[in-house]
Write an enzyme that holds these catalytic residues in place. Structure first.
Site, PDB file in Angstrom:
ATOM      1  N   ASP A  37       0.849  -1.196   0.000  1.00 34.18           N
ATOM      2  CA  ASP A  37       0.000   0.000   0.000  1.00 34.18           C
ATOM      3  C   ASP A  37       0.881   1.241   0.000  1.00 34.18           C
ATOM      4  O   ASP A  37       2.023   1.221   0.467  1.00 34.18           O
ATOM      5  CB  ASP A  37      -0.917   0.021   1.236  1.00 34.18           C
ATOM      6  CG  ASP A  37      -2.201   0.803   1.013  1.00 34.18           C
ATOM      7  OD1 ASP A  37      -3.278   0.172   0.901  1.00 34.18           O
ATOM      8  OD2 ASP A  37      -2.125   2.052   0.918  1.00 34.18           O
ATOM      9  N   ASP A  69       3.767   2.344  -4.301  1.00 34.47           N
ATOM     10  CA  ASP A  69       2.881   3.213  -5.068  1.00 34.47           C
ATOM     11  C   ASP A  69       2.646   2.503  -6.394  1.00 34.47           C
ATOM     12  O   ASP A  69       3.530   2.462  -7.257  1.00 34.47           O
ATOM     13  CB  ASP A  69       3.541   4.580  -5.294  1.00 34.47           C
ATOM     14  CG  ASP A  69       2.654   5.511  -6.122  1.00 34.47           C
ATOM     15  OD1 ASP A  69       1.641   5.038  -6.671  1.00 34.47           O
ATOM     16  OD2 ASP A  69       2.993   6.702  -6.230  1.00 34.47           O
ATOM     17  N   VAL A  70       1.454   1.922  -6.538  1.00 35.12           N
ATOM     18  CA  VAL A  70       1.194   1.079  -7.716  1.00 35.12           C
ATOM     19  C   VAL A  70       1.172   1.869  -9.024  1.00 35.12           C
ATOM     20  O   VAL A  70       1.186   1.277 -10.094  1.00 35.12           O
ATOM     21  CB  VAL A  70      -0.127   0.269  -7.581  1.00 35.12           C
ATOM     22  CG1 VAL A  70      -0.047  -0.729  -6.447  1.00 35.12           C
ATOM     23  CG2 VAL A  70      -1.336   1.194  -7.430  1.00 35.12           C
ATOM     24  N   ASN A  96      -5.577  -4.463  -6.495  1.00 36.25           N
ATOM     25  CA  ASN A  96      -6.829  -4.014  -5.875  1.00 36.25           C
ATOM     26  C   ASN A  96      -6.849  -2.513  -5.567  1.00 36.25           C
ATOM     27  O   ASN A  96      -7.919  -1.913  -5.517  1.00 36.25           O
ATOM     28  CB  ASN A  96      -7.042  -4.833  -4.591  1.00 36.25           C
ATOM     29  CG  ASN A  96      -8.107  -4.254  -3.698  1.00 36.25           C
ATOM     30  OD1 ASN A  96      -9.301  -4.421  -3.962  1.00 36.25           O
ATOM     31  ND2 ASN A  96      -7.697  -3.540  -2.654  1.00 36.25           N
ATOM     32  N   TYR A 160     -13.884   7.831 -12.958  1.00 34.15           N
ATOM     33  CA  TYR A 160     -13.968   6.530 -12.285  1.00 34.15           C
ATOM     34  C   TYR A 160     -14.563   5.479 -13.235  1.00 34.15           C
ATOM     35  O   TYR A 160     -14.011   4.399 -13.410  1.00 34.15           O
ATOM     36  CB  TYR A 160     -14.811   6.656 -11.008  1.00 34.15           C
ATOM     37  CG  TYR A 160     -14.746   5.424 -10.120  1.00 34.15           C
ATOM     38  CD1 TYR A 160     -13.585   5.100  -9.444  1.00 34.15           C
ATOM     39  CD2 TYR A 160     -15.850   4.581  -9.979  1.00 34.15           C
ATOM     40  CE1 TYR A 160     -13.510   3.967  -8.630  1.00 34.15           C
ATOM     41  CE2 TYR A 160     -15.786   3.457  -9.167  1.00 34.15           C
ATOM     42  CZ  TYR A 160     -14.613   3.149  -8.496  1.00 34.15           C
ATOM     43  OH  TYR A 160     -14.551   2.025  -7.701  1.00 34.15           O
ATOM     44  N   LYS A 164     -12.520   2.242 -14.830  1.00 28.53           N
ATOM     45  CA  LYS A 164     -12.955   0.901 -14.405  1.00 28.53           C
ATOM     46  C   LYS A 164     -13.384   0.072 -15.621  1.00 28.53           C
ATOM     47  O   LYS A 164     -13.194  -1.141 -15.644  1.00 28.53           O
ATOM     48  CB  LYS A 164     -14.060   0.996 -13.350  1.00 28.53           C
ATOM     49  CG  LYS A 164     -13.549   1.543 -12.006  1.00 28.53           C
ATOM     50  CD  LYS A 164     -12.448   0.659 -11.398  1.00 28.53           C
ATOM     51  CE  LYS A 164     -12.042   1.078 -10.005  1.00 28.53           C
ATOM     52  NZ  LYS A 164     -10.988   0.231  -9.429  1.00 28.53           N
TER      53      LYS A 164
HETATM   54  N1  LIG Z   1     -15.939   0.704  -1.826  1.00 29.37           N
HETATM   55  C1  LIG Z   1     -16.696   0.481  -2.881  1.00 29.37           C
HETATM   56  O1  LIG Z   1     -17.908   0.712  -2.857  1.00 29.37           O
HETATM   57  C2  LIG Z   1     -16.073  -0.093  -4.131  1.00 29.37           C
HETATM   58  C3  LIG Z   1     -16.940  -0.560  -5.138  1.00 29.37           C
HETATM   59  C4  LIG Z   1     -16.398  -1.083  -6.296  1.00 29.37           C
HETATM   60  C5  LIG Z   1     -15.022  -1.166  -6.450  1.00 29.37           C
HETATM   61  N2  LIG Z   1     -14.202  -0.703  -5.472  1.00 29.37           N
HETATM   62  C6  LIG Z   1     -12.756  -0.814  -5.700  1.00 29.37           C
HETATM   63  O2  LIG Z   1     -12.179  -1.572  -4.679  1.00 29.37           O
HETATM   64  C7  LIG Z   1     -10.780  -1.227  -4.559  1.00 29.37           C
HETATM   65  C8  LIG Z   1     -10.447  -1.007  -3.090  1.00 29.37           C
HETATM   66  O3  LIG Z   1     -11.158   0.134  -2.652  1.00 29.37           O
HETATM   67  P1  LIG Z   1     -11.768   0.287  -1.175  1.00 29.37           P
HETATM   68  O4  LIG Z   1     -13.210   0.567  -1.335  1.00 29.37           O
HETATM   69  O5  LIG Z   1     -11.320  -0.836  -0.319  1.00 29.37           O
HETATM   70  O6  LIG Z   1     -11.098   1.673  -0.770  1.00 29.37           O
HETATM   71  P2  LIG Z   1     -10.113   2.121   0.401  1.00 29.37           P
HETATM   72  O7  LIG Z   1      -9.920   3.565   0.163  1.00 29.37           O
HETATM   73  O8  LIG Z   1     -10.614   1.640   1.717  1.00 29.37           O
HETATM   74  O9  LIG Z   1      -8.768   1.318   0.057  1.00 29.37           O
HETATM   75  C9  LIG Z   1      -7.956   1.647  -1.037  1.00 29.37           C
HETATM   76  C10 LIG Z   1      -6.507   1.422  -0.639  1.00 29.37           C
HETATM   77  O10 LIG Z   1      -5.702   1.655  -1.812  1.00 29.37           O
HETATM   78  C11 LIG Z   1      -4.559   2.392  -1.398  1.00 29.37           C
HETATM   79  N3  LIG Z   1      -4.009   3.126  -2.548  1.00 29.37           N
HETATM   80  C12 LIG Z   1      -4.538   4.193  -3.189  1.00 29.37           C
HETATM   81  N4  LIG Z   1      -3.703   4.599  -4.159  1.00 29.37           N
HETATM   82  C13 LIG Z   1      -2.620   3.775  -4.123  1.00 29.37           C
HETATM   83  C14 LIG Z   1      -1.424   3.696  -4.862  1.00 29.37           C
HETATM   84  N5  LIG Z   1      -1.136   4.574  -5.834  1.00 29.37           N
HETATM   85  N6  LIG Z   1      -0.547   2.703  -4.566  1.00 29.37           N
HETATM   86  C15 LIG Z   1      -0.815   1.825  -3.571  1.00 29.37           C
HETATM   87  N7  LIG Z   1      -1.918   1.863  -2.821  1.00 29.37           N
HETATM   88  C16 LIG Z   1      -2.826   2.829  -3.099  1.00 29.37           C
HETATM   89  C17 LIG Z   1      -5.057   3.323  -0.302  1.00 29.37           C
HETATM   90  O11 LIG Z   1      -3.976   3.801   0.515  1.00 29.37           O
HETATM   91  C18 LIG Z   1      -6.028   2.409   0.439  1.00 29.37           C
HETATM   92  O12 LIG Z   1      -5.384   1.701   1.480  1.00 29.37           O
HETATM   93  C19 LIG Z   1     -10.590  -0.016  -5.464  1.00 29.37           C
HETATM   94  O13 LIG Z   1     -10.007  -0.420  -6.683  1.00 29.37           O
HETATM   95  C20 LIG Z   1     -11.998   0.483  -5.678  1.00 29.37           C
HETATM   96  O14 LIG Z   1     -12.123   1.213  -6.886  1.00 29.37           O
HETATM   97  C21 LIG Z   1     -14.687  -0.182  -4.308  1.00 29.37           C
END
Ligand SMILES: NC(=O)c1ccc[n+]([C@@H]2O[C@H](COP(=O)([O-])OP(=O)(O)OC[C@H]3O[C@@H](n4cnc5c(N)ncnc54)[C@H](O)[C@@H]3O)[C@@H](O)[C@H]2O)c1
Length: 282
Positions: A37, A69-70, A96, A160, A164
């Site tokens: 992360d 940093d991905v 993810n 977004y 996606k």
């Molecule tokens: N929460 C929802 O409703 C939802 C729905 C559909 C898809 N998603 C997807 O699920 C995935 C996880 O999201 P979440 O909801 O758990 O959000 P979250 O914000 O809780 O977690 C995201 C994590 O990604 C990390 N991150 C962000 N940019 C980064 C980078 N450049 N390098 C490394 N780490 C990085 C952040 O520090 C965080 O820990 C995402 O791809 C999001 O688009 C979420």
């Protein structure tokens, strides 16, 4: 694929869905869980938690935190190298990490470029870093987190939705191209999940992209059942076990996707009606 004794990497593992995946993979008996992360402290906290709970139960999972940093290819390469050095070859790479930016075409180029790097190029970098080794070993698994927004759309959030869709397209391409070489691919497409991104992240980032009639996060909150990250992890374990391409923790997304494919114009009309209702209620 069964998770028992596997080496798993999870990006975005410090929070939300990624953190739930790390915990669940450890509970399933993975040999190593690598928590990657941008938030180095958060990743360390998750890995420490897993290593501590290992003392309580007779688990054998080793957890490792790697600040990553991905959106930087060199970081993704370093993450894979570190994993291989400490834990061995990657069996399952979960790409993810993701960010949410709302607004429309008028969102600044900088926002479009930033979200493109994190939501799309990070998956490209992961595939470049792990697929050749997986092909050489004759097996490997990629789990790419996209979103229901990648199959349908997220009203109020063009950056977004577009990124996606690209993430789904890449996962689909990888599954077709490398399937015969033993590479499995799943694409995770949840709708609303109770995480920091949905509860706090979407709306502030939406405002940086300019005025809009309603916050994009509100659309997701209004559009159906909100799952917990642990529910998503359950769907992932099932999906990986069955090796299904689309993992849909909200089953209704399959139905919406079918409606869209069956009559695209009707689906667009329905989405415009939903948008009107949300603007009226905003
Ligand atoms: N929460 C929802 O409703 C939802 C729905 C559909 C898809 N998603 C997807 O699920 C995935 C996880 O999201 P979440 O909801 O758990 O959000 P979250 O914000 O809780 O977690 C995201 C994590 O990604 C990390 N991150 C962000 N940019 C980064 C980078 N450049 N390098 C490394 N780490 C990085 C952040 O520090 C965080 O820990 C995402 O791809 C999001 O688009 C979420």
């Amino acid at each position: 694929m069964e998770l028992d004794d596997r080496v798993v990497v999870v990006t975005g593992g410090a929070s939300g869905i990624g953190r739930a995946l790390c915990r669940r993979f450890a509970a399933e008996g993975a040999r190593a869980v690598v928590v990657a992360d941008l938030d180095a402290d958060g990743a360390r906290a998750v890995a420490d938690g897993l290593n501590e709970s290992m003392d309580d139960r007779e688990a054998t999972t080793r957890a490792l935190a790697v600040a990553t940093d991905v959106s930087r290819e060199s970081d993704v390469i370093a993450l894979v190298e570190r994993t291989e050095e400490v834990c061995g070859p990657v069996d399952l790479f979960c790409s993810n990490a993701g960010i949410a930016i709302g607004g429309g075409a008028e969102a600044p180029d900088e926002s479009w470029e930033r979200i493109w790097q994190v939501n799309v190029m990070a998956h490209v970098y992961a595939a470049r870093a792990v697929v050749p080794g997986m092909i050489a070993r004759g097996e490997g698994y990629l789990l790419n987190t996209a979103s229901a927004a990648g199959l349908l759309t997220n009203l109020g959030a063009a950056p977004y939705s577009v990124t996606k869709h690209a993430a789904v397209g890449l996962a689909e391409w990888l599954a077709i191209t490398h399937g015969d070489a033993g590479i499995k691919v799943s694409c995770l497409c949840p709708q609303g999940v109770r995480t920091a991104m949905l509860l706090g992240g979407l709306d502030p980032s939406a405002s940086e992209a300019g005025d809009q009639a309603f916050p994009a996060g509100q659309v997701v909150l209004a559009s159906g059942e909100m799952l917990e990250p642990e529910d998503v992890a359950e769907a992932v374990v099932q999906g990986v076990r069955e090796e299904t391409f689309l993992i849909l923790p909200h089953p209704e997304v399959a139905e919406y996707f079918r409606h869209k494919a069956t009559d695209y114009d009707r689906w667009l009309r329905g989405m415009r009606r939903l948008q009107q209702r949300l603007i009226a209620g905003a």
